[in-house]
Design a protein around this motif. Sequence first.
Motif: not given
Length: 256
Positions: A115, A148-149, A247
């Motif tokens: 990440g 990453g996401t 997020g």
Amino acid sequence: MSIVIDIHQFPCLNDNYGYLIHEPVSGRTAAIDTPDAAKYLEEASRRGWTITDIWNTHWHPDHAGGNLAIKEATGAVITGPAGEAAKIPGLDRPVKGGDIVAFGGVEALVIDVPGHTLGHIAFHVASAGAAFVGDAVFALGCGRVFEGTMPMMWDSLKRLKALPPETQLYCAHEYTASNARFAVTIEPENKALKDYVAWIEKQRAANAPTVPALLKRELETNPFLRADLPEMQLAMGHPGDAAATFGEIRSRKDRF
């Protein structure tokens, strides 16, 4: 049989922490990351230790930049993430999640925590109740998601959340005071967080470290580890979606 090890923590660079793990029976010593080669060699020498192993969590220069200098000075064997093998200077042994890294009588489980970087790993030394987590998670924080996401990073944090709650998290930076200022904007009424912040203020006023961080306390206070709570998801506008909630928290911190 439990193995007794010595964990030596020391500040280096601007806000990094260096870690040396010494196993007295074999006499072997592992450096966790190498932000400052000279400082690591000095700290080892002061204790009469020789660095025999280097365990890298990820490729960033403030984590692997001292690899070659330490290897040249001591002949240390370098272990690091297989996913970043081309970026880890002097890498001898690439490893991935599920692998076991051992020296002397000490064993560490490698955990994939991508990440922050795509190949980031952590080392869990269960016998010592310790996890060396690099920049994956901090006291009251987590690493920026550079490569990453958000869902990837949340999955990584879930792996760390699943460790025994008494695990001490040996994070790579002293970011806790700034992380605390942000955390209280997310959960201003969290009593455990308020108590934690008061302790952090005392520690930093005395120029004392706030790391390692007890996982049990982080689970009660660290907003990034609490994205699976329904009340947190509702407050962040993503009911039923832990990854999106994480997020949102990470995006707010990036703008903080």
